[in-house]
Design a protein around this motif. Structure first.
Motif, PDB file in Angstrom:
ATOM      1  N   ALA A   5     -78.052  62.376  -2.616  1.00 11.06           N
ATOM      2  CA  ALA A   5     -77.263  62.180  -3.613  1.00 11.06           C
ATOM      3  C   ALA A   5     -77.241  62.903  -4.962  1.00 11.06           C
ATOM      4  N   VAL A   6     -77.002  64.492  -5.058  1.00 12.71           N
ATOM      5  CA  VAL A   6     -77.487  64.986  -6.036  1.00 12.71           C
ATOM      6  C   VAL A   6     -76.593  64.686  -7.107  1.00 12.71           C
ATOM      7  N   ARG A   7     -77.138  64.024  -7.909  1.00 13.27           N
ATOM      8  CA  ARG A   7     -76.300  63.395  -9.212  1.00 13.27           C
ATOM      9  C   ARG A   7     -75.138  62.557  -8.558  1.00 13.27           C
ATOM     10  N   ASP A   8     -73.823  63.106  -8.676  1.00 13.46           N
ATOM     11  CA  ASP A   8     -72.761  62.298  -8.454  1.00 13.46           C
ATOM     12  C   ASP A   8     -72.516  62.067  -7.031  1.00 13.46           C
ATOM     13  N   GLY A   9     -73.459  62.296  -6.236  1.00  9.80           N
ATOM     14  CA  GLY A   9     -73.740  61.932  -4.787  1.00  9.80           C
ATOM     15  C   GLY A   9     -72.429  62.527  -4.134  1.00  9.80           C
ATOM     16  N   GLY A 214     -74.472  48.907   1.967  1.00  9.58           N
ATOM     17  CA  GLY A 214     -73.392  49.122   1.378  1.00  9.58           C
ATOM     18  C   GLY A 214     -73.659  49.452  -0.011  1.00  9.58           C
ATOM     19  N   PHE A 215     -74.820  49.664  -0.632  1.00  7.09           N
ATOM     20  CA  PHE A 215     -75.099  50.226  -1.896  1.00  7.09           C
ATOM     21  C   PHE A 215     -74.718  51.616  -2.027  1.00  7.09           C
ATOM     22  N   ARG A 216     -74.317  51.881  -3.084  1.00 11.52           N
ATOM     23  CA  ARG A 216     -73.950  53.358  -3.460  1.00 11.52           C
ATOM     24  C   ARG A 216     -75.490  54.050  -3.629  1.00 11.52           C
ATOM     25  N   SER A 217     -75.453  55.371  -3.664  1.00 12.49           N
ATOM     26  CA  SER A 217     -76.776  56.045  -3.621  1.00 12.49           C
ATOM     27  C   SER A 217     -77.804  55.597  -4.629  1.00 12.49           C
ATOM     28  N   TRP A 218     -77.173  55.517  -5.894  1.00 15.22           N
ATOM     29  CA  TRP A 218     -77.890  55.127  -7.174  1.00 15.22           C
ATOM     30  C   TRP A 218     -77.268  54.946  -8.407  1.00 15.22           C
ATOM     31  N   LYS A 238     -71.509  46.166  -7.342  1.00 12.14           N
ATOM     32  CA  LYS A 238     -70.786  45.883  -6.123  1.00 12.14           C
ATOM     33  C   LYS A 238     -70.888  47.087  -5.005  1.00 12.14           C
ATOM     34  N   PRO A 239     -71.168  46.393  -3.650  1.00 11.56           N
ATOM     35  CA  PRO A 239     -71.232  47.364  -2.664  1.00 11.56           C
ATOM     36  C   PRO A 239     -70.224  48.442  -2.723  1.00 11.56           C
ATOM     37  N   ALA A 240     -70.451  49.597  -2.094  1.00  9.74           N
ATOM     38  CA  ALA A 240     -69.567  50.624  -1.946  1.00  9.74           C
ATOM     39  C   ALA A 240     -68.657  50.503  -0.566  1.00  9.74           C
ATOM     40  N   HIS A 241     -69.503  49.859   0.586  1.00  6.75           N
ATOM     41  CA  HIS A 241     -68.857  49.302   1.419  1.00  6.75           C
ATOM     42  C   HIS A 241     -69.325  48.003   1.910  1.00  6.75           C
ATOM     43  N   ALA A 246     -71.446  50.598   7.347  1.00  2.00           N
ATOM     44  CA  ALA A 246     -71.562  52.056   7.068  1.00  2.00           C
ATOM     45  C   ALA A 246     -72.934  52.423   6.561  1.00  2.00           C
ATOM     46  N   TYR A 247     -73.324  53.693   7.111  1.00  2.00           N
ATOM     47  CA  TYR A 247     -74.685  53.860   6.620  1.00  2.00           C
ATOM     48  C   TYR A 247     -74.511  54.924   5.245  1.00  2.00           C
ATOM     49  N   LEU A 248     -75.367  54.445   4.319  1.00  3.92           N
ATOM     50  CA  LEU A 248     -75.358  55.128   2.938  1.00  3.92           C
ATOM     51  C   LEU A 248     -76.730  55.064   2.257  1.00  3.92           C
ATOM     52  N   TYR A 249     -77.280  56.192   2.291  1.00  2.61           N
ATOM     53  CA  TYR A 249     -78.735  56.281   1.697  1.00  2.61           C
ATOM     54  C   TYR A 249     -78.613  55.862   0.438  1.00  2.61           C
ATOM     55  N   SER A 250     -79.597  54.933  -0.043  1.00  2.00           N
ATOM     56  CA  SER A 250     -79.789  54.476  -1.388  1.00  2.00           C
ATOM     57  C   SER A 250     -81.168  54.159  -1.968  1.00  2.00           C
ATOM     58  N   ASP A 251     -81.208  54.541  -3.338  1.00  2.00           N
ATOM     59  CA  ASP A 251     -82.449  54.143  -3.660  1.00  2.00           C
ATOM     60  C   ASP A 251     -82.534  52.561  -4.108  1.00  2.00           C
ATOM     61  N   LEU A 252     -81.460  52.171  -4.127  1.00  2.80           N
ATOM     62  CA  LEU A 252     -81.005  50.718  -4.725  1.00  2.80           C
ATOM     63  C   LEU A 252     -81.692  49.701  -3.366  1.00  2.80           C
ATOM     64  N   ASN A 253     -81.509  50.163  -2.277  1.00  2.00           N
ATOM     65  CA  ASN A 253     -82.153  49.261  -1.243  1.00  2.00           C
ATOM     66  C   ASN A 253     -83.590  49.098  -1.336  1.00  2.00           C
ATOM     67  N   LEU A 254     -84.536  50.225  -1.714  1.00  2.00           N
ATOM     68  CA  LEU A 254     -85.821  49.969  -1.759  1.00  2.00           C
ATOM     69  C   LEU A 254     -86.315  49.539  -3.115  1.00  2.00           C
ATOM     70  N   ILE A 255     -85.500  49.609  -4.072  1.00  2.00           N
ATOM     71  CA  ILE A 255     -85.906  48.813  -5.313  1.00  2.00           C
ATOM     72  C   ILE A 255     -85.479  47.360  -5.169  1.00  2.00           C
ATOM     73  N   SER A 256     -84.658  47.014  -4.188  1.00  2.00           N
ATOM     74  CA  SER A 256     -84.444  45.379  -3.999  1.00  2.00           C
ATOM     75  C   SER A 256     -85.479  44.909  -3.263  1.00  2.00           C
ATOM     76  N   LEU A 257     -85.668  45.838  -2.173  1.00  4.70           N
ATOM     77  CA  LEU A 257     -87.062  45.168  -1.304  1.00  4.70           C
ATOM     78  C   LEU A 257     -88.293  45.181  -2.097  1.00  4.70           C
ATOM     79  N   GLN A 258     -88.641  45.779  -3.200  1.00  3.90           N
ATOM     80  CA  GLN A 258     -89.885  45.873  -4.026  1.00  3.90           C
ATOM     81  C   GLN A 258     -89.561  44.559  -4.801  1.00  3.90           C
ATOM     82  N   LEU A 259     -88.448  43.965  -5.452  1.00  6.87           N
ATOM     83  CA  LEU A 259     -88.088  42.806  -5.800  1.00  6.87           C
ATOM     84  C   LEU A 259     -88.620  41.686  -5.007  1.00  6.87           C
TER      85      LEU A 259
END
Length: 625
Positions: A5-9, A214-218, A238-241, A246-259
């Motif tokens: 997601a180069v910038r605005d994905g 469903g997270f957006r990319s970032w 809010k989830p994008a999906h 759907a599959y949507l690669y997102s940094d927010l997934n791994l940030i959430s997993l860190q928490l």
């Protein structure tokens, strides 16, 4: 920043990878039996090795299998069971990307590491770790340092891994699943109640690991100056999906997993990384927030200024490049790990071993199997294990198989592991130095992976050589048999591995001397090697009909027997292999071509010199791998 997601994905990871290439340019931890001591990772000289290192091939192939605890040593291509000429070409092609490709260099420098089994057969630095002091946006040029102030790449240069960091977070999560502290199918709100805001109450841990939450990319978390503010943004996102749709690669997934990890372990992610992965494996140059003393041995990244960067930081060197990770103090689930090629090779070897390295075990074989198993079958093209991407030709090139696992990082890094051939490839480049706009796509990664894949030999089905189609893109290669009177049946051996859905191999016939061709239906049977006291026996299994006269994609990288009834009149026969302009697989091999009459007697046999000389090759060559 994510690579897809180069910038605005805008572009998917697959499309982003192809854009420039087209231009040319719940389980338990197993007990740990005694094992030989592992070598010091990254030692200048070769370390010790486990038994059988000279025999390349998978040490682990699935759940419950006992893995040989192979450790790394330096050695020749031959010791690794690789063809040296192709490793040489890997380096030559990688060096070409130090020049404009096509407008700017793809990277200022890189460290390349390739191996198979317990042998690192290639470990080569190229170019510069630090070449520029700044970026001049008016002229779109880099401000080069005086030659005496530039820092060359070395084998031990440390890189900001960017999104390759996600693999470490994923491994830490799977460890907690093994220990029963985390459940794969549990909802995230079971661990982080605040997470459910914005309609995320049904997101599961598995969906975080497979990018199906469903997270957006970032989102620009760095704009919030406090941890509380950043968490507020995450909780309210809010989830994008709808989750799981759907599959949507997102940094927010791994940030959430860190928490989640920090909540259930009461330890920071940096402490977990050290205690659970890098210390047991001896990865002494892998960590978050490298100390200042490491800086001379770290590859610089970007002259970070707006508008291309969200933060004005000048030339980033020795600190994390990703803006959100920087705002999180350099410790983040999606980015922030620094490492060197040898340490990553240790990690690769650990996973290919089924989770063990020397005396250390960080995962069970069952857990590694989960990480290399596709959980995204509902989303073809976006195959994903737990944390690892699978079967992605856009950067894995011809190393891609349904079990090939890896990841890339925005700074120019990548790691690819192929359990089928027990091979591993690490490409670490500083491709955002001096600015991110100078590079796009994954052409250097694909080229390196293609060469390593080609370096793994394919033994002929019989005799000393077999016909090989080559691995060129945007080509058609034909292998034509002569017109033979009385031929009623074709038989041969066929080996294929092509880009799925794009590149095919077809059996064709022409009854008018080659002016018109039509496909010929055929059947294949997988040949299985079975050792006997007299050698190796090959037995056909799993007969498959191919009524279209074509095959393609993944065939298991084993030989198949082919049988085809022929047209009622004399005809020319040929194998035709066609590739598109983007990616290729390992290619196609044909061997033991025979034409039989109605009684099953050979009227043409390529093993007979006079018959073999009548085969017309266009793009196919004799290979003696």
């Amino acid at each position: 920043m994510t690579e897809d997601a180069v910038r605005d994905g805008v572009l998917s990871r697959r499309a982003f990878g192809g854009a420039v290439l087209a231009l040319g340019g719940a389980v338990m931890i197993g007990s740990v039996p005694g094992a030989a001591a592992a070598p010091g990772p990254g030692d200048a000289g070769p370390g010790g090795s486990g038994p059988g290192d000279a025999e390349p091939g998978p040490r682990w192939a699935g759940p419950g299998r006992t893995a040989r605890r192979t450790t790394l040593r330096r050695g020749s291509a031959e010791r690794a069971g690789l063809l040296p000429a192709h490793l040489d070409r890997l380096v030559t092609d990688a060096e070409a990307f130090l020049a404009p490709s096509p407008t700017h260099p793809w990277y200022a420098g890189a460290v390349l590491l390739a191996g198979r089994g317990g042998t690192v057969a290639l470990h080569r630095p190229i170019g510069s770790a630090v070449r520029y002091s700044a970026y001049d946006e008016k002229t779109d040029t880099g401000v080069e340092l005086p030659p005496g102030e530039r820092i060359p790449m070395t084998e031990d240069t440390v890189f900001d891994l960017a999104s390759v960091s996600k693999l470490f977070t994923s491994i830490l999560a799977v460890q907690q699943i093994e220990r029963g502290a985390l459940e794969l199918e549990a909802k995230v709100t079971a661990y982080l109640p605040e997470f459910g805001g914005g309609g995320k109450q049904d997101v599961t841990v598995r969906q975080l690991l497979t990018h199906t939450s469903g997270f957006r990319s970032w989102i620009p978390l760095y704009r919030e100056p406090t941890r509380e503010g950043r968490l507020r943004l995450l909780w309210g996102e809010k989830p994008a999906h709808p989750p799981g749709s759907a599959y949507l690669y997102s940094d927010l997934n791994l940030i959430s997993l860190q928490l989640i990890l920090e909540e259930i372990t009461a330890r920071g992610l940096d402490t977990l990384l050290h205690d659970e992965i890098t210390a047991p494996l001896g990865m002494h140059r892998t960590r978050f927030n490298p100390p200042l003393s490491w800086r001379p041995g770290i590859a610089a990244t970007e002259d970070a200024r707006s508008p291309w960067s969200g933060l004005d930081r000048g030339m980033v060197w020795g600190e994390v490049h990703d803006e959100n990770a920087h705002a999180m103090g350099g410790v983040a689930g999606h980015a922030g790990v620094f490492s060197r090629a040898w340490d990553l090779a240790v990690l690769a070897r650990t996973l290919l071993n089924g989770g063990a390295y020397g005396r250390a075990r960080i995962l069970s074989p069952d857990s590694v199997d989960l990480m290399f198993t596709d959980f995204n079958t509902a989303f073809p093209g976006d195959e994903h294990g737990l944390g690892f991407e699978l079967h992605q030709h856009w950067y894995m090139g011809a190393m891609a198989t349904p079990r090939t696992a890896g990841h890339t990082g925005f700074t120019g890094t990548s790691l690819v592991l192929d359990p089928t051939t027990d091979a591993f490839l690490i490409v670490l480049g500083n491709s955002v130095h001096p600015v991110r706009s100078w590079r796009s796509g994954s052409a250097p990664r694909v080229a390196a992976a293609n060469h390593l894949a080609r370096a793994v030999p394919v033994r002929p089905a019989r005799g000393r050589t077999a016909w090989f189609s080559g691995m060129a893109s945007a080509t058609t290669a034909t292998l034509t048999l002569p017109q033979v009177t009385g031929a009623a049946h074709l038989e041969c051996a066929l080996w294929w591995d092509t880009e799925p859905g794009a590149d095919t191999v077809a059996l064709e016939a022409s009854v008018d001397g080659g002016s018109n061709w039509r496909t010929v239906p055929f059947a294949t049977e997988r040949r299985t090697e079975r050792p006997t006291k007299h050698g190796t026996d090959y037995r056909p299994e799993h007969r498959t009909e191919h009524p279209t006269g074509t095959v393609g994609g993944w065939s298991g990288r084993v030989w198949h027997t082919v049988s085809a009834p022929l047209p009622g009149m004399p005809a020319l026969l040929r194998w035709r292999y066609t590739t598109n302009q983007r990616y290729v697989g390992r290619g196609v091999y044909v061997d033991g071509l025979r034409l039989l009459d109605g009684a099953g007697l050979p009227v043409f046999d390529e093993a007979r010199p006079a018959d073999g000389a009548r085969i017309e090759s266009n793009g196919w060559t004799r290979s003696a791998d």
